[in-house]
Motif scaffolding. Structure first.
Motif, PDB file in Angstrom:
ATOM      1  N   SER A 132       4.412   7.629  -6.114  1.00  0.00           N
ATOM      2  CA  SER A 132       3.584   6.556  -5.548  1.00  0.00           C
ATOM      3  C   SER A 132       3.474   5.400  -6.533  1.00  0.00           C
ATOM      4  O   SER A 132       2.431   4.752  -6.615  1.00  0.00           O
ATOM      5  CB  SER A 132       2.197   7.084  -5.206  1.00  0.00           C
ATOM      6  OG  SER A 132       1.564   7.572  -6.378  1.00  0.00           O
ATOM      7  N   GLY A 135       2.237   2.432  -4.798  1.00  0.00           N
ATOM      8  CA  GLY A 135       1.443   2.869  -3.661  1.00  0.00           C
ATOM      9  C   GLY A 135       0.192   2.045  -3.411  1.00  0.00           C
ATOM     10  O   GLY A 135      -0.917   2.572  -3.342  1.00  0.00           O
ATOM     11  N   PRO A 137      -1.006  -1.449  -0.786  1.00  0.00           N
ATOM     12  CA  PRO A 137      -0.516  -2.295   0.321  1.00  0.00           C
ATOM     13  C   PRO A 137       0.077  -3.632  -0.131  1.00  0.00           C
ATOM     14  O   PRO A 137       0.874  -4.219   0.590  1.00  0.00           O
ATOM     15  CB  PRO A 137      -1.770  -2.522   1.171  1.00  0.00           C
ATOM     16  CG  PRO A 137      -2.676  -1.377   0.833  1.00  0.00           C
ATOM     17  CD  PRO A 137      -2.393  -1.024  -0.589  1.00  0.00           C
ATOM     18  N   LYS A 140       5.237  -4.941  -1.091  1.00  0.00           N
ATOM     19  CA  LYS A 140       6.163  -4.943   0.029  1.00  0.00           C
ATOM     20  C   LYS A 140       7.344  -5.777  -0.420  1.00  0.00           C
ATOM     21  O   LYS A 140       7.190  -6.959  -0.735  1.00  0.00           O
ATOM     22  CB  LYS A 140       5.482  -5.576   1.265  1.00  0.00           C
ATOM     23  CG  LYS A 140       6.314  -5.476   2.513  1.00  0.00           C
ATOM     24  CD  LYS A 140       5.521  -5.963   3.729  1.00  0.00           C
ATOM     25  CE  LYS A 140       6.313  -5.809   5.017  1.00  0.00           C
ATOM     26  NZ  LYS A 140       7.651  -6.401   4.989  1.00  0.00           N
ATOM     27  N   ASP A 278       8.344   0.748  -1.631  1.00  0.00           N
ATOM     28  CA  ASP A 278       7.137  -0.070  -1.499  1.00  0.00           C
ATOM     29  C   ASP A 278       6.155   0.658  -0.562  1.00  0.00           C
ATOM     30  O   ASP A 278       6.425   1.772  -0.096  1.00  0.00           O
ATOM     31  CB  ASP A 278       7.477  -1.496  -1.024  1.00  0.00           C
ATOM     32  CG  ASP A 278       8.177  -1.529   0.337  1.00  0.00           C
ATOM     33  OD1 ASP A 278       8.342  -0.465   0.973  1.00  0.00           O
ATOM     34  OD2 ASP A 278       8.559  -2.636   0.769  1.00  0.00           O
ATOM     35  N   TRP A 279       5.026   0.023  -0.296  1.00  0.00           N
ATOM     36  CA  TRP A 279       3.972   0.668   0.516  1.00  0.00           C
ATOM     37  C   TRP A 279       4.493   1.087   1.896  1.00  0.00           C
ATOM     38  O   TRP A 279       4.368   2.264   2.274  1.00  0.00           O
ATOM     39  CB  TRP A 279       2.776  -0.278   0.586  1.00  0.00           C
ATOM     40  CG  TRP A 279       1.617   0.168   1.431  1.00  0.00           C
ATOM     41  CD1 TRP A 279       1.271  -0.306   2.656  1.00  0.00           C
ATOM     42  CD2 TRP A 279       0.630   1.161   1.084  1.00  0.00           C
ATOM     43  NE1 TRP A 279       0.130   0.319   3.107  1.00  0.00           N
ATOM     44  CE2 TRP A 279      -0.291   1.227   2.166  1.00  0.00           C
ATOM     45  CE3 TRP A 279       0.431   2.003  -0.012  1.00  0.00           C
ATOM     46  CZ2 TRP A 279      -1.386   2.090   2.174  1.00  0.00           C
ATOM     47  CZ3 TRP A 279      -0.664   2.865  -0.007  1.00  0.00           C
ATOM     48  CH2 TRP A 279      -1.554   2.906   1.086  1.00  0.00           C
ATOM     49  N   LEU A 304      -3.219   6.296  -2.528  1.00  0.00           N
ATOM     50  CA  LEU A 304      -2.379   6.745  -1.415  1.00  0.00           C
ATOM     51  C   LEU A 304      -2.964   8.010  -0.784  1.00  0.00           C
ATOM     52  O   LEU A 304      -2.991   8.141   0.447  1.00  0.00           O
ATOM     53  CB  LEU A 304      -0.946   6.987  -1.900  1.00  0.00           C
ATOM     54  CG  LEU A 304       0.072   7.412  -0.847  1.00  0.00           C
ATOM     55  CD1 LEU A 304       0.158   6.407   0.297  1.00  0.00           C
ATOM     56  CD2 LEU A 304       1.467   7.582  -1.487  1.00  0.00           C
TER      57      LEU A 304
END
Ligand SMILES: [Zn+2]
Ligand SMILES: [Zn+2]
Length: 342
Positions: A132, A135, A137, A140, A278-279, A304
Motif C-alpha cells: 500500500s 494507498g 486517494p 492517481k 496507485d489508489w 487502506l
C-alpha cells in the motif's frame, strides 16, 4: 498459511520465508529491491528473470533456485508459484495453495503495462496480502506517455538553453523504464555506474534499451550541454554533479505527485512516475482477487485497511520492514546501492 515473525513473513506449512529481513534458511524473493532481497540467506528462490539482478546484488556465489512464471512447485505441504507483478524486471507475486486455500502475496506491483516487464497478472485467492505504498486517494497516476512527454519537453528545453538534464531515478527499474519511454533522439544519454550496471542486466535479458554511456568513462573534455544524465537519487548535492556544469535537476518518483514532496526534494522538476499501484489500482486489484480476507503492508496500510473495513471488507494490517519509495530520495535507493560511480 502465513505468519509475521521477527525475521519476516513465514509460511509454517512450507517452511520458508517471503522477503525476510533477517537471514534465514530458505527465502522466497518477490523482487531484487533492497527492502525485499537481503543478503545472508542460505537459499533463495525467485523467478528466472530476477536471477541476474539478485546475483548482482547478493553476490555471484549465493544459492539461487529459479522457476518460470506460473510454474508450480511443491514446498513441503504447500504448492507455490510465482506470477508477474508488473513492478520491475523479475518481480513476482507469490501464490500459495494449502488444503484448498489460496493465499497471494503481491510483493510490490503496479497495474500500468510497460516495456520492461510482463504486466501484473490478476489472481483469484482467498487471502490477498497487498502492498500500500501509495494507498491514499490523492495518488492517481497519469498515463505513462504524458509523463514521458513531460520529460522529453523538459530535456528539449534544457538542450535549447545549453544545459544538461540530470534526471534522478532509482537505478533498478525506474531508470530502465524511463530509458524505454523517452525519445532518445533528443540527445546523448549518460549514466551513473550504478544505473549502467543494471542497464547491462536488462540488456542481457533481451531488452533493447537506447544507447547509454557511463559518465565515468567519458573524457575530461566531454561537454554535457544538451545531454540527459540518469543517476540514482543518492548523487544529489554531491561533488559528482559538478562536472555537468549548467544543469537542470529532476526527480522521477511517485512522491512527485505531491507539491510538498517536490519542494522538500529540492529539485528543479518532479515527474510523478511510480512503479507501485496507485489508489484506484490498489482498490481494483483487491476487488479482482475476489479474496474474502485482505492483509495490508508496506505504506499507508492503516488508511487502506480502514477504508476497506468501511466498505464491509475483512481487512487488517501486517507489519513488515518494506519501505517502498522513500520520501527522502537519498534514503532508499537500496541498501546495496554503490555510493561512488564505480
Ligand atoms: Zn520494489
Ligand atoms: Zn518495496
Amino acid at each position: 498459511m502465513i505468519v509475521s515473525t521477527e525475521n519476516g513473513l513465514y509460511c509454517p506449512a512450507g517452511d520458508f520465508y517471503i522477503d525476510p529481513w533477517n537471514p534465514v534458511r530458505r527465502a522466497v524473493i518477490t523482487h531484487a529491491h533492497g527492502d525485499h532481497a537481503r543478503p545472508g540467506n542460505d537459499h533463495y528462490l525467485c523467478v528466472r528473470s530476477c536471477e541476474g539482478i539478485l546475483r548482482y546484488r547478493m553476490g555471484d556465489d549465493v544459492s539461487v533456485q529459479t522457476v518460470e512464471y506460473g510454474e508450480s512447485i511443491g514446498m513441503n505441504e504447500v504448492r507455490l508459484s510465482l506470477h508477474p507483478a508488473g513492478h520491475i524486471l523479475g518481480s513476482a507475486q507469490v501464490r500459495l495453495e494449502h488444503k484448498g486455500e489460496v493465499l497471494v502475496v503481491s510483493g510490490d506491483y503496479k497495474r500500468q503495462p510497460e516495456a520492461t516487464c510482463p504486466p501484473f497478472e490478476p489472481l483469484r485467492c482467498n487471502t490477498f496480502l497487498t502492498e500500500s505504498t501509495f494507498g491514499l486517494p490523492i495518488y492517481k497516476w497519469a498515463p505513462d506517455q504524458i509523463i514521458f512527454d513531460q520529460i522529453n519537453s523538459w530535456w528539449s528545453k534544457n538542450k535549447a538553453d545549453g544545459k544538461a538534464s540530470v534526471l534522478l531515478a532509482y537505478s533498478l527499474g525506474k531508470a530502465q523504464r524511463i530509458l524505454m519511454g523517452i525519445d532518445a533522439r533528443i540527445g546523448p544519454i549518460y549514466t551513473h555506474g550504478a544505473t549502467e550496471a543494471i542497464n547491462e542486466i536488462y540488456r542481457a535479458s533481451g531488452l533493447k534499451l537506447p544507447e547509454t554511456s557511463r559518465v565515468a568513462l567519458t573524457s575530461k573534455s566531454t561537454g554535457f550541454a544538451g545531454a540527459l544524465v540518469l543517476a540514482p537519487p543518492s548523487v544529489q548535492n554531491t561533488a559528482w554533479m559538478r562536472r555537468f556544469g549548467s544543469q537542470s535537476v529532476a526527480f522521477a518518483s511517485g512522491w512527485m505527485k505531491v507539491r510538498g514532496m517536490r519542494r522538500r526534494s529540492a529539485v528543479d522538476r518532479g515527474f510523478a512516475l511510480s512503479d507501485h499501484a496507485d489508489w484506484p489500482g490498489l482498490l481494483g486489484t483487491i476487488q479482482e482477487t475476489g479474496a474474502e480476507q485482505i492483509l495490508i503492508t508496506h505504506g499507508y496500510s492503516d488508511t487502506l485497511a480502514r477504508y476497506l473495513q468501511e466498505q464491509g471488507i475483512n481487512a487488517s494490517t501486517v507489519e513488515t520492514q518494506f519501505q517502498g519509495e522513500s520520501e527522502a530520495p537519498a534514503e532508499n535507493d537500496q541498501s546495496s546501492e554503490p555510493e561512488a560511480d564505480r
